[in-house]
Design a protein around this motif. Structure first.
Motif: not given
Ligand code: B12
Ligand code: SF4
Length: 519
Positions: A513-515, A146-151, A106-110
């Motif tokens: 941490r986890s995503v 939200g707070d996760g990445f989806h693919h 999350p800190s990368l803001n991608v």
């Protein structure tokens, strides 16, 4: 990215990124797309980004990133976000495609990771952003929600003959100064993919083993477009154009027929194809304006070739074809850029020196690298299993920094052997370079030599210090060169993302941490 590496110093070589122009050409025409190749502004990266963001006020910024450029990319994203916090950020290219998990912190803001070929994915992404559509419907994408990445599922590779992938849009470039030894240079693609599977190469993991061709008409029009914008030199950036030699011959003929042979072409080629077809191919290439041929020699020793899984592309009837390929190119007035890889797991001092000696005798310009564990390659797995990776700072994965050791030599020694021999091979090319690019060499010869021999002082010239001292100084200089902007890396205080749980839907970071990832 502004990051360059040892064999393409920006003083002499500043090439456009072909992927970016392709993305621009494939965005719908009502979008305003600006292409900023930051190698053109290497000494003022930060100021250039500030200027462009303030001027253009982009809704989205996309970055094309190789693995050794990760840290610079993270800094650039952080700088952009500080200037315009609502900018959407997309990353693509080889590193985000093959190590997407490195981009989800999350800190990368991608916001978006585009995997594999981006032309159609990026076009659809822009449409979705514009029209409020869901990125979940776009193949080949990782996206933040939200707070996760989806693919989404992978996108099949594009077949290039149907016109789905539109021509590049070079007009979007907002910086200038592309050069190859003083000649304006551009890049053109004629095909994508390769059917071989060399263990060090990222291509197979990126797109599988396949080969797709653009039509010759399209390629000719594309070369014409590059020339109309001033290019007098063109790098054909195909993964392996020599997969289809009859087509390459047809392309040479078409270049001549359309009067485009006043351009100087540079191309990458496979030694077996050149050795087998060189007698007819090389004269055609020369006539069409080809000058430098980058030969993927990889190694002149059979054991090393076997490890690199490059024996197939370098052999004909079990015989190594390197000498035959070099010979036929030279006989037809073409120059050989010799791509070799030294420092393989079982390399000894003698095996490395044999390869260096070969390069000294036979190649015009050395392009010698060390095996580098890029994400997703079979070679990376093997080096890891054998415990030979000694450096996990990926910023140093630029090909000429040895980051792996062999069973017999440590990484520093491997790099030292290459560095020591290679500088003098480059000096030997000066008379040829002077003949081909007299104005450039006369104006910049001293600076080029100073670059090649950086780290050298009067003390080293007079033999008052050892070449090891010079080498250490060179490496300190190289380390400083890697900092292109004075902006903190958002991950500098947090450990980088590693340790992806293979078959799971959750990525675990080393810091706990986890995503979550939705299949
Ligand atoms: C041509 C080429 C070069 C040329 C570059 C000329 C230029 N300026 O374009 C030269 C010879 C100079 C070069 C040098 C290097 N290269 Co190189 N190069 C290639 C090659 C052969 C083709 C790249 C290309 O232009 N393809 C055509 C374009 C259209 O495709 P593309 O770049 O992949 O872009 C598409 C997608 O990736 C995606 N995409 C890309 N960027 C973005 C960005 C966004 C926002 C989005 C949405 C999508 C997206 O969409 C694009 C269109 O479909 C590849 C692959 C290969 N087979 O070896 C290696 C490759 C990219 N190079 C690589 C490396 C490591 C290097 C070097 C560090 C060392 C080396 N091996 O020589 C240097 C560093 C150069 C530098 N910056 O200083 C690696 C990268 C591996 C990695 N994980 O980082 C590759 C994959 C080779 C390998 N080892 O496997 N390279
Ligand atoms: S032949 Fe070239 S492009 Fe094909 S897998 Fe080997 S190194 Fe990669």
């Amino acid at each position: 990215m502004p990051d360059s590496f040892e064999h393409t110093p920006t003083l002499a070589i500043r090439m456009p990124n072909g992927g970016l122009a392709s993305l621009a050409g494939n965005a719908d025409p009502h979008h305003q797309v600006a292409i900023a190749d930051l190698v053109l502004a290497q000494s003022s990266v930060q100021a250039t980004i500030v200027r462009l963001i303030n001027q253009l006020q982009p809704r989205l910024v996309g970055l094309s990133v190789m693995t050794f450029q990760r840290s610079t990319a993270r800094r650039i994203i952080s700088l952009i976000k500080s200037l315009k916090p609502d900018t959407l950020i997309a990353v693509g290219g080889y590193d985000p495609s093959l190590a997407p998990e490195a981009w989800t912190d999350p800190s990368l803001n991608v916001d978006f990771v585009v995997r594999g070929e981006g032309d159609l994915t990026f076009r659809e992404l822009l449409r979705a952003i514009e029209g409020g559509g869901s990125p979940a419907d776009i193949r080949g994408l990782w996206f933040r929600r939200g707070d996760g990445f989806h693919h989404t599922p992978a996108r099949p590779v594009a077949s290039l003959d149907g016109g789905d992938v539109r021509p590049p849009a070079r007009g979007g470039r907002v910086l200038s100064g592309y050069t190859m030894m003083g000649r304006p240079i551009d890049v053109v693609e004629t095909s994508r993919g390769c059917t071989f599977d060399c263990s060090f190469c990222s291509i197979i993991e990126m797109r599988g083993r396949n080969f797709h061709r653009f039509s010759i008409e399209r390629v000719i029009a594309d070369i014409g477009d590059a020339r109309s914008r001033g290019a007098s030199s063109i790098f054909l950036v195909d993964d392996n154009i020599t997969i289809d030699v009859p087509r390459l011959e047809a392309l040479c003929r078409a270049i001549v027929a359309h009067g485009l042979h006043d351009i100087m072409y540079v191309v990458q080629a496979m030694t077996a194809a050149i050795a087998t077809h060189g007698a007819s191919l090389a004269p055609l290439m020369r006539k069409a304006g080809f000058r430098y041929v980058f030969l993927g020699i990889e190694n002149v020793l059979e054991d090393d070739l076997t490890f690199l899984k490059a024996a197939a592309k370098n052999s004909r009837r079990q015989q190594n074809t390197t000498l035959a390929a070099v010979d036929v190119l030279h006989r037809h007035g073409l120059l050989v850029v010799g791509g070799l890889i030294v420092g393989n797991p079982d390399d000894t001092r003698a095996s490395i020196e044999t390869n260096l000696e070969f390069a000294k005798r036979y190649v015009d310009w050395p392009y010698i690298q060390h095996p580098t564990p890029y994400p997703g390659t079979p070679m990376t797995r093997e080096f890891r299993e054998r415990g030979l990776i000694v450096n996990d700072r990926v910023d140093e994965y630029d090909g000429t920094s040895a980051v792996t050791r062999s069973a017999h030599l440590d990484a520093e020694e491997i790099e030292f052997l290459r560095w020591k021999a290679e500088r003098w091979m480059k000096v030997r090319h000066v008379p040829t370079a002077l003949r081909l690019h007299p104005g450039f060499v006369l104006r910049n010869g001293r600076r080029m030599m100073a670059h090649t021999f950086r780290g050298t002082t009067w003390r080293s010239l007079l033999g008052l210090e050892s070449s090891r001292d010079t080498f250490r100084r060179y490496r300190q200089i190289r380390e400083r060169e890697r900092h292109y902007l004075d902006w903190p890396d958002p991950l500098a205080s947090a450990p980088p993302a590693r340790g992806i749980a293979a078959e799971s839907n959750t990525l675990h970071w080393v810091d706990g941490r986890s995503v979550s990832i939705r299949n």
